[in-house]
Write a protein that holds these residues in place. Sequence first.
Motif, PDB file in Angstrom:
ATOM      1  N   GLU A   1      42.164  41.854  39.326  1.00 63.66           N
ATOM      2  CA  GLU A   1      41.535  40.842  40.170  1.00 63.66           C
ATOM      3  C   GLU A   1      40.026  40.754  39.939  1.00 63.66           C
ATOM      4  N   CYS A   2      39.551  41.440  38.887  1.00 61.94           N
ATOM      5  CA  CYS A   2      38.111  41.492  38.592  1.00 61.94           C
ATOM      6  C   CYS A   2      37.809  40.778  37.281  1.00 61.94           C
ATOM      7  N   LEU A   3      36.743  39.985  37.286  1.00 65.15           N
ATOM      8  CA  LEU A   3      36.185  39.404  36.073  1.00 65.15           C
ATOM      9  C   LEU A   3      34.868  40.109  35.788  1.00 65.15           C
TER      10      LEU A   3
ATOM     11  N   ALA B   1      33.945  26.418  39.986  1.00 67.33           N
ATOM     12  CA  ALA B   1      35.383  26.677  39.930  1.00 67.33           C
ATOM     13  C   ALA B   1      35.917  27.026  41.310  1.00 67.33           C
ATOM     14  N   LEU B   2      37.146  26.586  41.569  1.00 63.80           N
ATOM     15  CA  LEU B   2      37.815  26.986  42.796  1.00 63.80           C
ATOM     16  C   LEU B   2      38.283  28.428  42.666  1.00 63.80           C
ATOM     17  N   ARG B   3      38.239  29.164  43.758  1.00 59.74           N
ATOM     18  CA  ARG B   3      38.700  30.534  43.750  1.00 59.74           C
ATOM     19  C   ARG B   3      40.197  30.573  43.457  1.00 59.74           C
ATOM     20  N   THR B   4      40.613  31.453  42.553  1.00 59.06           N
ATOM     21  CA  THR B   4      42.013  31.595  42.201  1.00 59.06           C
ATOM     22  C   THR B   4      42.573  32.854  42.830  1.00 59.06           C
TER      23      THR B   4
ATOM     24  N   ARG C   1      39.687  41.411  33.456  1.00 55.73           N
ATOM     25  CA  ARG C   1      39.353  40.307  32.567  1.00 55.73           C
ATOM     26  C   ARG C   1      37.860  40.384  32.298  1.00 55.73           C
ATOM     27  N   ALA C   2      37.439  39.837  31.163  1.00 59.67           N
ATOM     28  CA  ALA C   2      36.029  39.964  30.794  1.00 59.67           C
ATOM     29  C   ALA C   2      35.571  38.730  30.031  1.00 59.67           C
ATOM     30  N   VAL C   3      34.281  38.418  30.185  1.00 58.39           N
ATOM     31  CA  VAL C   3      33.667  37.332  29.432  1.00 58.39           C
ATOM     32  C   VAL C   3      32.293  37.812  28.968  1.00 58.39           C
TER      33      VAL C   3
ATOM     34  N   GLU D   1      38.459  29.680  35.732  1.00 58.63           N
ATOM     35  CA  GLU D   1      39.450  28.613  35.799  1.00 58.63           C
ATOM     36  C   GLU D   1      40.706  28.939  35.007  1.00 58.63           C
ATOM     37  N   ASP D   2      40.593  29.811  33.988  1.00 60.96           N
ATOM     38  CA  ASP D   2      41.744  30.128  33.140  1.00 60.96           C
ATOM     39  C   ASP D   2      42.864  30.770  33.946  1.00 60.96           C
TER      40      ASP D   2
END
Length: 203
Positions: free
Chosen positions: A166-168, A2-5, A186-188, A202-203
Amino acid sequence: MALRTAQIKNIVFDMGNVLMHFDGPHFAAQFTDCEADAHALHRALFGSTTWALLDSGTVGYDTALRVAKAHLEKRLWPNLDACFAGWAAYSSPIDQTNALAAELKREGYGIYLLSNAGTRIHEQLDHMPAWGLMDGAVVSGCERMMKPDPAIYQLLCERYDLEPGECLFVDDNADNCEGARVAGMRAVQYTGDVAAILAALED
């Protein structure tokens, strides 16, 4: 990749079963000669509530060992001593997430560790490939607070001057992911699929 967002600048990884395998029954089996003894050893040590207290920093290693012995036949105490001292050597890296951390670091993301673990966490970190890439780490046993309490995610952000949005955050535990969301990240949830982490970027 993924490209950095603009939204996500930092990836915060859990350790156990995200970057390093944690499998109590497997560890116990390395220090016993039969399945029944391995089960008993696992139940007394890794499967006890005291293990979680050790990770929280509210009990020490001497106490955890004493409590484990109280729940185990005396003939297995030498096995327990050996396991307690040496289990971390059998905690192996998860190759795909360590490789992902390295690739994300090369792309310019900040890479951080947030782990529910005891103060002897270095025994695992010493053979975790991504450890040398980390821009910072917070460990529950050192802070006496644990995921999913939002306070420990906030502590990470305050200590390293990070914006939660700004953190996943990546963790195998759904409750820990929800704690991160409450703290503004954000979390996964990691279930073995690195593609899910990339999709979240990417979202």
